[in-house]
Motif scaffolding. Sequence first.
Motif, PDB file in Angstrom:
ATOM      1  N   PHE A   3     -73.597  73.492 -41.920  1.00  0.00           N
ATOM      2  CA  PHE A   3     -74.391  74.795 -41.221  1.00  0.00           C
ATOM      3  C   PHE A   3     -74.152  75.855 -42.777  1.00  0.00           C
ATOM      4  N   LYS A   4     -75.141  76.684 -43.266  1.00  0.00           N
ATOM      5  CA  LYS A   4     -74.533  77.823 -44.021  1.00  0.00           C
ATOM      6  C   LYS A   4     -74.472  78.961 -43.676  1.00  0.00           C
ATOM      7  N   MET A   5     -73.814  79.840 -43.108  1.00  0.00           N
ATOM      8  CA  MET A   5     -73.547  81.001 -43.067  1.00  0.00           C
ATOM      9  C   MET A   5     -73.925  82.278 -43.722  1.00  0.00           C
ATOM     10  N   THR A   6     -74.562  83.268 -43.360  1.00  0.00           N
ATOM     11  CA  THR A   6     -74.929  84.255 -44.679  1.00  0.00           C
ATOM     12  C   THR A   6     -75.016  85.573 -43.679  1.00  0.00           C
ATOM     13  N   TRP A   7     -74.372  86.523 -44.795  1.00  0.00           N
ATOM     14  CA  TRP A   7     -73.560  87.502 -43.930  1.00  0.00           C
ATOM     15  C   TRP A   7     -73.934  88.692 -44.768  1.00  0.00           C
ATOM     16  N   ALA A   8     -74.582  89.940 -44.190  1.00  0.00           N
ATOM     17  CA  ALA A   8     -74.390  91.344 -44.838  1.00  0.00           C
ATOM     18  C   ALA A   8     -74.089  92.338 -44.256  1.00  0.00           C
ATOM     19  N   MET A   9     -73.268  93.451 -45.308  1.00  0.00           N
ATOM     20  CA  MET A   9     -72.973  94.985 -44.844  1.00  0.00           C
ATOM     21  C   MET A   9     -74.202  96.300 -45.288  1.00  0.00           C
ATOM     22  N   ASP A  15     -72.577  87.843 -48.638  1.00  0.00           N
ATOM     23  CA  ASP A  15     -71.838  86.543 -49.184  1.00  0.00           C
ATOM     24  C   ASP A  15     -72.954  85.734 -48.137  1.00  0.00           C
ATOM     25  N   GLU A  16     -72.405  84.182 -48.500  1.00  0.00           N
ATOM     26  CA  GLU A  16     -72.418  82.765 -47.893  1.00  0.00           C
ATOM     27  C   GLU A  16     -71.605  82.025 -48.503  1.00  0.00           C
ATOM     28  N   TRP A  17     -71.132  80.998 -46.549  1.00  0.00           N
ATOM     29  CA  TRP A  17     -70.592  80.034 -46.408  1.00  0.00           C
ATOM     30  C   TRP A  17     -71.185  79.324 -45.878  1.00  0.00           C
ATOM     31  N   GLY A  81     -74.069  96.665 -35.187  1.00  0.00           N
ATOM     32  CA  GLY A  81     -74.116  97.821 -36.513  1.00  0.00           C
ATOM     33  C   GLY A  81     -74.450  97.432 -37.691  1.00  0.00           C
ATOM     34  N   PRO A  82     -73.940  97.558 -38.814  1.00  0.00           N
ATOM     35  CA  PRO A  82     -74.218  97.539 -40.477  1.00  0.00           C
ATOM     36  C   PRO A  82     -74.063  96.273 -41.158  1.00  0.00           C
ATOM     37  N   LEU A  83     -73.489  95.344 -39.738  1.00  0.00           N
ATOM     38  CA  LEU A  83     -73.514  93.663 -40.149  1.00  0.00           C
ATOM     39  C   LEU A  83     -74.652  93.222 -39.413  1.00  0.00           C
ATOM     40  N   LEU A  84     -74.756  92.062 -40.017  1.00  0.00           N
ATOM     41  CA  LEU A  84     -75.850  90.844 -40.024  1.00  0.00           C
ATOM     42  C   LEU A  84     -75.201  89.437 -40.335  1.00  0.00           C
ATOM     43  N   VAL A  85     -75.254  88.157 -39.361  1.00  0.00           N
ATOM     44  CA  VAL A  85     -75.020  87.343 -39.346  1.00  0.00           C
ATOM     45  C   VAL A  85     -75.748  86.563 -38.818  1.00  0.00           C
TER      46      VAL A  85
END
Length: 91
Positions: A3-9, A15-17, A81-85
Motif C-alpha cells: 500500500f501507499k501512505m501519503t500525508w500532508a501537514m 510526503d509518501e511512503w 487538525g492540520p494533518l491528513l493521512v
Amino acid sequence: MTFKMTWAMIGEHMDEWSGTSYEQASNILKERVGSAVDASGLNAEAQTHFRQTFLAPLRHSLASEGPAALESGHHWSAAAGPLLVALTPAA
C-alpha cells in the motif's frame, strides 16, 4: 498487500511512503512528521501538543482502521487538525 501512505501537514509538509507493514507505516509517519514538527519553529510545548493531539490519534487509527479498509478494497483516510493521512492500495 503493498500500500501507499501519503500525508500532508497543511502549509508545511507533504510526503509518501510505500510498503506492506502497517506498524512500519505508523513508525515512518511518527518519524517524518516528527521531523517536520521539529523543523517547524513551534516551541516545545506546541510540538508536544501537536504530537499528542494530532499525530498520536492518527497513528492509532492507521493501525486499527487502515488494514480493514484496504483488505476490503477501500481507501482509508483520516485527518486531525492540520494533518491528513491516507492509505491506498499500491498499483
